[in-house]
Enzyme design. Structure first.
Site, PDB file in Angstrom:
ATOM      1  N   GLY A 239      10.804   6.439   9.155  1.00  0.00           N
ATOM      2  CA  GLY A 239      12.052   6.651   8.564  1.00  0.00           C
ATOM      3  C   GLY A 239      13.054   5.816   9.357  1.00  0.00           C
ATOM      4  O   GLY A 239      14.431   6.002   8.920  1.00  0.00           O
ATOM      5  N   GLU A 275       4.815   7.131  11.805  1.00  0.00           N
ATOM      6  CA  GLU A 275       4.498   6.229  10.694  1.00  0.00           C
ATOM      7  C   GLU A 275       5.752   5.424  10.205  1.00  0.00           C
ATOM      8  O   GLU A 275       6.202   5.646   9.202  1.00  0.00           O
ATOM      9  CB  GLU A 275       4.457   7.424   9.668  1.00  0.00           C
ATOM     10  CG  GLU A 275       3.216   8.427   9.864  1.00  0.00           C
ATOM     11  CD  GLU A 275       3.284   9.585   8.801  1.00  0.00           C
ATOM     12  OE1 GLU A 275       4.023   9.823   7.976  1.00  0.00           O
ATOM     13  OE2 GLU A 275       2.209  10.167   8.678  1.00  0.00           O
ATOM     14  N   PRO A 276       6.176   4.648  11.025  1.00  0.00           N
ATOM     15  CA  PRO A 276       7.054   3.318  10.582  1.00  0.00           C
ATOM     16  C   PRO A 276       6.642   2.335   9.653  1.00  0.00           C
ATOM     17  O   PRO A 276       5.604   2.047   9.548  1.00  0.00           O
ATOM     18  CB  PRO A 276       7.495   2.932  11.593  1.00  0.00           C
ATOM     19  CG  PRO A 276       6.385   2.979  12.836  1.00  0.00           C
ATOM     20  CD  PRO A 276       5.572   4.140  12.369  1.00  0.00           C
ATOM     21  N   ARG A 278       9.407   0.687   6.884  1.00  0.00           N
ATOM     22  CA  ARG A 278      10.513  -0.368   6.744  1.00  0.00           C
ATOM     23  C   ARG A 278      10.652  -0.912   7.948  1.00  0.00           C
ATOM     24  O   ARG A 278      10.898  -2.231   8.047  1.00  0.00           O
ATOM     25  CB  ARG A 278      11.584   0.659   6.346  1.00  0.00           C
ATOM     26  CG  ARG A 278      12.837  -0.273   6.005  1.00  0.00           C
ATOM     27  CD  ARG A 278      14.016   0.571   5.755  1.00  0.00           C
ATOM     28  NE  ARG A 278      13.662   1.652   4.755  1.00  0.00           N
ATOM     29  CZ  ARG A 278      13.984   1.774   3.497  1.00  0.00           C
ATOM     30  NH1 ARG A 278      14.581   0.591   2.904  1.00  0.00           N
ATOM     31  NH2 ARG A 278      13.614   2.602   2.498  1.00  0.00           N
ATOM     32  N   ARG A 314      14.965  -2.957  -5.300  1.00  0.00           N
ATOM     33  CA  ARG A 314      15.927  -2.302  -4.509  1.00  0.00           C
ATOM     34  C   ARG A 314      17.404  -2.106  -4.813  1.00  0.00           C
ATOM     35  O   ARG A 314      17.658  -1.237  -4.941  1.00  0.00           O
ATOM     36  CB  ARG A 314      15.558  -2.635  -2.968  1.00  0.00           C
ATOM     37  CG  ARG A 314      14.213  -2.489  -2.422  1.00  0.00           C
ATOM     38  CD  ARG A 314      14.258  -2.618  -0.988  1.00  0.00           C
ATOM     39  NE  ARG A 314      14.887  -1.594  -0.407  1.00  0.00           N
ATOM     40  CZ  ARG A 314      15.859  -1.681   0.361  1.00  0.00           C
ATOM     41  NH1 ARG A 314      16.607  -2.947   0.310  1.00  0.00           N
ATOM     42  NH2 ARG A 314      16.588  -0.671   0.809  1.00  0.00           N
ATOM     43  N   CYS A 346      16.241  -8.644 -19.333  1.00  0.00           N
ATOM     44  CA  CYS A 346      17.282  -8.207 -20.290  1.00  0.00           C
ATOM     45  C   CYS A 346      17.767  -6.780 -20.090  1.00  0.00           C
ATOM     46  O   CYS A 346      17.442  -5.682 -20.755  1.00  0.00           O
ATOM     47  CB  CYS A 346      16.393  -8.176 -21.568  1.00  0.00           C
ATOM     48  SG  CYS A 346      15.604  -9.759 -21.997  1.00  0.00           S
ATOM     49  N   GLU A 347      18.433  -6.729 -18.873  1.00  0.00           N
ATOM     50  CA  GLU A 347      19.000  -5.329 -18.534  1.00  0.00           C
ATOM     51  C   GLU A 347      20.122  -5.856 -17.687  1.00  0.00           C
ATOM     52  O   GLU A 347      20.034  -6.607 -16.674  1.00  0.00           O
ATOM     53  CB  GLU A 347      18.062  -4.337 -17.536  1.00  0.00           C
ATOM     54  CG  GLU A 347      16.682  -4.233 -18.274  1.00  0.00           C
ATOM     55  CD  GLU A 347      16.463  -2.548 -17.916  1.00  0.00           C
ATOM     56  OE1 GLU A 347      17.141  -2.093 -17.490  1.00  0.00           O
ATOM     57  OE2 GLU A 347      15.277  -2.293 -18.318  1.00  0.00           O
ATOM     58  N   TYR A 375       9.224  -2.430   0.705  1.00  0.00           N
ATOM     59  CA  TYR A 375       9.560  -2.028  -0.556  1.00  0.00           C
ATOM     60  C   TYR A 375      10.205  -2.982  -1.357  1.00  0.00           C
ATOM     61  O   TYR A 375      11.097  -2.767  -2.211  1.00  0.00           O
ATOM     62  CB  TYR A 375      10.476  -0.911  -0.426  1.00  0.00           C
ATOM     63  CG  TYR A 375      10.135   0.320   0.514  1.00  0.00           C
ATOM     64  CD1 TYR A 375       8.999   1.102   0.240  1.00  0.00           C
ATOM     65  CD2 TYR A 375      10.765   0.383   1.849  1.00  0.00           C
ATOM     66  CE1 TYR A 375       8.598   2.164   1.132  1.00  0.00           C
ATOM     67  CE2 TYR A 375       9.953   1.349   2.715  1.00  0.00           C
ATOM     68  CZ  TYR A 375       9.087   2.180   2.433  1.00  0.00           C
ATOM     69  OH  TYR A 375       8.745   3.059   3.227  1.00  0.00           O
TER      70      TYR A 375
HETATM   71  C1  LIG Z   1       7.510   6.530   3.050  1.00  0.00           C
HETATM   72  C2  LIG Z   1       6.846   7.152   4.143  1.00  0.00           C
HETATM   73  C3  LIG Z   1       7.058   6.863   5.763  1.00  0.00           C
HETATM   74  C4  LIG Z   1       7.494   5.435   5.994  1.00  0.00           C
HETATM   75  O1  LIG Z   1       8.903   5.479   5.891  1.00  0.00           O
HETATM   76  P1  LIG Z   1       9.702   4.418   6.385  1.00  0.00           P
HETATM   77  O2  LIG Z   1      11.275   4.554   5.915  1.00  0.00           O
HETATM   78  O3  LIG Z   1       9.371   3.075   5.639  1.00  0.00           O
HETATM   79  O4  LIG Z   1       9.566   4.259   7.749  1.00  0.00           O
HETATM   80  C5  LIG Z   1       6.260   7.471   6.683  1.00  0.00           C
HETATM   81  N1  LIG Z   1       5.893   8.667   6.102  1.00  0.00           N
HETATM   82  C6  LIG Z   1       5.711   9.286   5.013  1.00  0.00           C
HETATM   83  C7  LIG Z   1       5.019  10.300   4.844  1.00  0.00           C
HETATM   84  C8  LIG Z   1       6.317   8.688   3.780  1.00  0.00           C
HETATM   85  O5  LIG Z   1       6.251   8.909   2.837  1.00  0.00           O
END
Ligand SMILES: *Cc1c(COP(=O)(O)O)cnc(C)c1O
Length: 421
Positions: A239, A275-276, A278, A314, A346-347, A375
């Site tokens: 996140g 869990e990075p 992005r 996005r 076409c949007e 993403y």
């Molecule tokens: C999407 C997600 C992430 C990654 O989030 P980022 O904003 O891309 O770092 C990590 N863990 C879980 C469970 C997610 O759904």
């Protein structure tokens, strides 16, 4: 920091001029930088130095096998959210004991595949899922290692579509019910509780929501341990946000995020997973697209480009901003132009930017959308029967196509006529 810079007036990916890639693969295309991917992974790895940890790349951000293998060889684990992603991780050479399985709707089939192939842990998100996993593991004569994703009811202060840690969100178990649900986990056969999981959202640009969530996780760890659970692993989710504009203030750095983790949960002696997604892939990729027409409207000028919302959704989906720059560096002192930059779909939603001030460009020029590595390609579709665009990976002065553009025949041949036609 990324590796997409002008050299001799041409935008490069590391040491490769983007014009060379465009000449070979055509536009539009995605291109990723190996050096940027590795640098971002290493920033997280170093931020957690001194604690037992694993950086599990959230591969839903960008899941091409070549990207996964690049990160896996550097030591990354993977966070997967589907059987398809699990299979990708394994195909990229990631061992099962470095894969965590997240997601609110894991099916019995997905559980079987992961238990069969090897898994570090399932991050369980509900009681029905827990009962299903218990049944599946028992039937296979296996024990499934689990954490339970708790929803800490923290406002991540991000776009509503990517906030996940408020009580109204579908994710996890309310923290107020955690003791009860861990009690159930201890009682069900085929499960082994190993820790706690939390993930509060994406593109967070402040540390305060993480601090609030991780403080709650620390308290819960003590409570659950007192209840007799062996909480030895904390999965703290992903996140951390990235800068999408060069001008705006910088989101927190992985180093400060790591320090926050150590400060809030470091005393517990747990193994830490993060869990990075992005932050690893976002600024490691760009989308290059060609200008088809410059069209003058009544009160504005449209840049109609050959990339569209189906290639990069996005802006349409999250009102996201991407910096957009010409591939050939503009001559100094050139008057800037103002464009609405749109794709051919076409949007009206197929609009990448409105009233964007940028150097003037002409038909046939190439422009690049920065920060498109996460993403981007993974959310692409074939809407308007537009082929999925190629992905290219650069490493120093080398580049390789890591997913080619499908042919129209390949696309059409997936459809079949029913017997009555
Ligand atoms: C999407 C997600 C992430 C990654 O989030 P980022 O904003 O891309 O770092 C990590 N863990 C879980 C469970 C997610 O759904």
């Amino acid at each position: 920091m990324d590796h997409f810079l002008y050299r001799n007036g041409i935008l490069h990916a590391e040491d490769v001029p983007l014009l060379d890639i465009a000449a070979q693969v055509g536009t539009p295309f995605y291109v990723y930088s190996t050096a940027t991917l590795l640098r971002h992974y290493t920033l997280f790895d170093e931020a957690l130095e001194g604690t037992d940890h694993l950086v599990c790349y959230a591969m839903k951000a960008a899941s091409n096998l070549a990207i996964l293998k690049t990160l896996a060889e550097a030591g990354a684990g993977m966070d997967v959210v589907s059987e398809g992603e699990y299979r990708r991780a394994r195909a990229a050479g990631v061992p099962g004991d470095r894969i965590v399985f997240s997601g609110v709707g894991k099916t019995a089939q997905e559980m079987r595949t992961a238990l069969d192939g090897g898994i570090r842990q399932f991050n369980v998100e509900s009681e029905p899922e827990m009962r299903m996993l218990s049944a599946v593991a028992s039937e296979m004569g296996k024990t499934a290692p689990i954490t339970i994703r708790i929803n800490p009811d923290v406002d991540a202060k991000t776009h509503a579509k990517i906030a996940t840690g408020k009580s109204e969100n579908k994710f996890g178990i309310p923290i107020s019910r955690a003791r009860e649900v861990y009690g159930l986990a201890a009682y069900l056969p085929g499960l082994e509780v190993v820790g706690i999981d939390v993930h509060i959202g994406s593109q967070l640009t402040e540390l305060a929501p993480f601090e609030a969530a991780y403080t709650k996780v620390a308290e819960l760890t003590e409570t659950l341990r007192a209840d007799g659970h062996d909480i030895r692993r904390l999965d703290l989710g992903g996140g951390l946000g990235i800068p999408y504009t060069r001008s705006n203030e910088a989101p927190p750095l992985p180093m400060d995020y790591g320090a926050l983790i150590k400060r809030t949960v470091g005393h517990l002696g747990c193994e830490i997973e993060i869990e990075p997604g992005r932050l690893i892939a976002g600024n490691a990729g760009i989308m290059v697209t060609g200008v088809i027409y410059v069209k003058s409207g009544e009160d504005r000028t449209f840049l109609i480009v050959d990339g569209a919302m189906n290639d990069l959704i996005r802006p349409a989906m999250y009102e996201a901003h991407h910096d957009i720059v010409p591939v050939v560096e503009p001559a100094p002192g050139l008057e800037p132009a103002v464009y609405d930059i749109v794709g051919p779909v076409c949007e009206s939603g197929d609009t990448f930017a409105r009233h964007r001030t940028m150097p003037p460009v002409s038909d046939g020029d190439l422009i690049a959308f920065r920060s498109a590595g996460a993403y981007g390609a993974v959310m692409a579709s074939e809407y308007n029967t537009r082929a999925l665009i190629p992905e290219v990976l650069v490493n120093g002065d080398q580049f390789a196509v890591i997913r080619r553009r499908p042919t129209f025949d390949e696309m059409l041949n997936r459809d079949t006529f029913p017997p009555w036609l």
